[in-house]
Design a protein around this motif. Sequence first.
Motif, PDB file in Angstrom:
ATOM      1  N   MET A 248      -5.264   5.076   0.799  1.00 44.30           N
ATOM      2  CA  MET A 248      -3.946   4.736   0.277  1.00 44.30           C
ATOM      3  C   MET A 248      -3.192   3.912   1.313  1.00 44.30           C
TER       4      MET A 248
ATOM      5  N   GLU B 285       0.711   2.395   2.623  1.00 47.34           N
ATOM      6  CA  GLU B 285       2.114   2.813   2.673  1.00 47.34           C
ATOM      7  C   GLU B 285       2.973   1.645   3.123  1.00 47.34           C
ATOM      8  N   GLY B 286       4.282   1.761   2.875  1.00 46.80           N
ATOM      9  CA  GLY B 286       5.223   0.738   3.311  1.00 46.80           C
ATOM     10  C   GLY B 286       5.597  -0.210   2.190  1.00 46.80           C
TER      11      GLY B 286
ATOM     12  N   GLU C  66       5.357   1.429  -7.666  1.00 49.02           N
ATOM     13  CA  GLU C  66       4.957   2.516  -6.769  1.00 49.02           C
ATOM     14  C   GLU C  66       5.136   2.137  -5.303  1.00 49.02           C
ATOM     15  N   VAL C  67       5.143   0.832  -4.998  1.00 57.12           N
ATOM     16  CA  VAL C  67       5.400   0.393  -3.622  1.00 57.12           C
ATOM     17  C   VAL C  67       6.823   0.752  -3.213  1.00 57.12           C
TER      18      VAL C  67
ATOM     19  N   GLY D  71       8.217   4.748  -2.040  1.00 59.63           N
ATOM     20  CA  GLY D  71       8.110   5.350  -0.717  1.00 59.63           C
ATOM     21  C   GLY D  71       6.947   6.287  -0.533  1.00 59.63           C
ATOM     22  N   HIS D  72       5.992   6.277  -1.470  1.00 57.50           N
ATOM     23  CA  HIS D  72       4.806   7.119  -1.354  1.00 57.50           C
ATOM     24  C   HIS D  72       3.572   6.238  -1.172  1.00 57.50           C
ATOM     25  N   GLY D  73       2.438   6.857  -0.968  1.00 52.73           N
ATOM     26  CA  GLY D  73       1.203   6.097  -0.857  1.00 52.73           C
ATOM     27  C   GLY D  73       0.829   5.451  -2.180  1.00 52.73           C
ATOM     28  N   TYR D  74       0.131   4.333  -2.099  1.00 49.06           N
ATOM     29  CA  TYR D  74      -0.274   3.624  -3.311  1.00 49.06           C
ATOM     30  C   TYR D  74      -1.642   2.981  -3.071  1.00 49.06           C
TER      31      TYR D  74
END
Length: 326
Positions: free
Chosen positions: A212, A214-215, A226-227, A230-233
Amino acid sequence: MKHSLAAAASDARSLAGSSDTYIFIEEIGRGRFGTIHRCYSPARDAFFACKVIDKSLLSDPTDRQCLTNEPTIMSFLPPHPHVIRVHESVDSPESLSLIIDLCLPISLHDMIVSEDRLPEPRVRRFMVQLLSAVAHCHAYGVVHRDIKLENLLLVRGGHRVREDGEGEDGDGYYSYDVSKVGEDFPAEEEFEDYGLKLGDFGSAEWLGEGGMAEGVVGTPHYVAPEVLRGHGYGEKVDVWSAGVVMYVMLAGFEPFRGESVEKVFEAVCRGNLRFPTSVFGGVSAEAKDLLRKMICRDASRRLTAEQALRHPWIANGGGAGQRVVN
């Protein structure tokens, strides 16, 4: 084109520190952090582009990270006809020079500015190439994270890709007809001679298998929701962005807009995809179905790049014979 080298010899210069010799011919582009030159390799008897990045202009740590990121990420990817290849990188205290595939000094964004909207069959041709490039990246665990019109560079002869040789590592490198560099767009019937290459991997990340990212990375109008949460994508953020590219090619404007970056982000997170009849009245139902499945707010339901390539709009000709109503 060999005869042109003699005329340019007085202005040519070699790239010091390279394992090969590259003769600079002319400047073909300029950006925030440096210049792009057309150059020639006598050893390969081929033309390339050299992106020269001035390190003194990189005051932001993020920019410095992108500088080193691109050649590193590109080393993970085997050659692909629709992905710009970094053939060599030459690092010095003052600059970083990247020897890359030579493309026309225009992007898909320039074509949209010139044409406003593209006919559906032409959009399909470009989407086959883009999705093929994205699927290739994902197959090797690389997520691009900044797919947009400006990062899709045009080449001549995009449907007649040929592998011109093999390097020491056994990998072939791809070349296109670059004899038209610098010329204006051709007549309408010649547009199908254009192909595209996905470039600018400065924001890309290697996820490996099941990893995953992040950022908040990317460009506001193209970034997946989803970006922004603030979570993993995962890699499907690229499919969302590719869907936005397809929408803009058909409509001439982005699907999610706002008067500020914050308003654009709010529209992206809502994900309320619309198809105004005045613009999409002449677009096939299959094309709109693919857009809904690529620009899908729920990433778990969003198509993968491979699945998008198997969608009926891609497989059955993408509105062949249809014309977008102006």
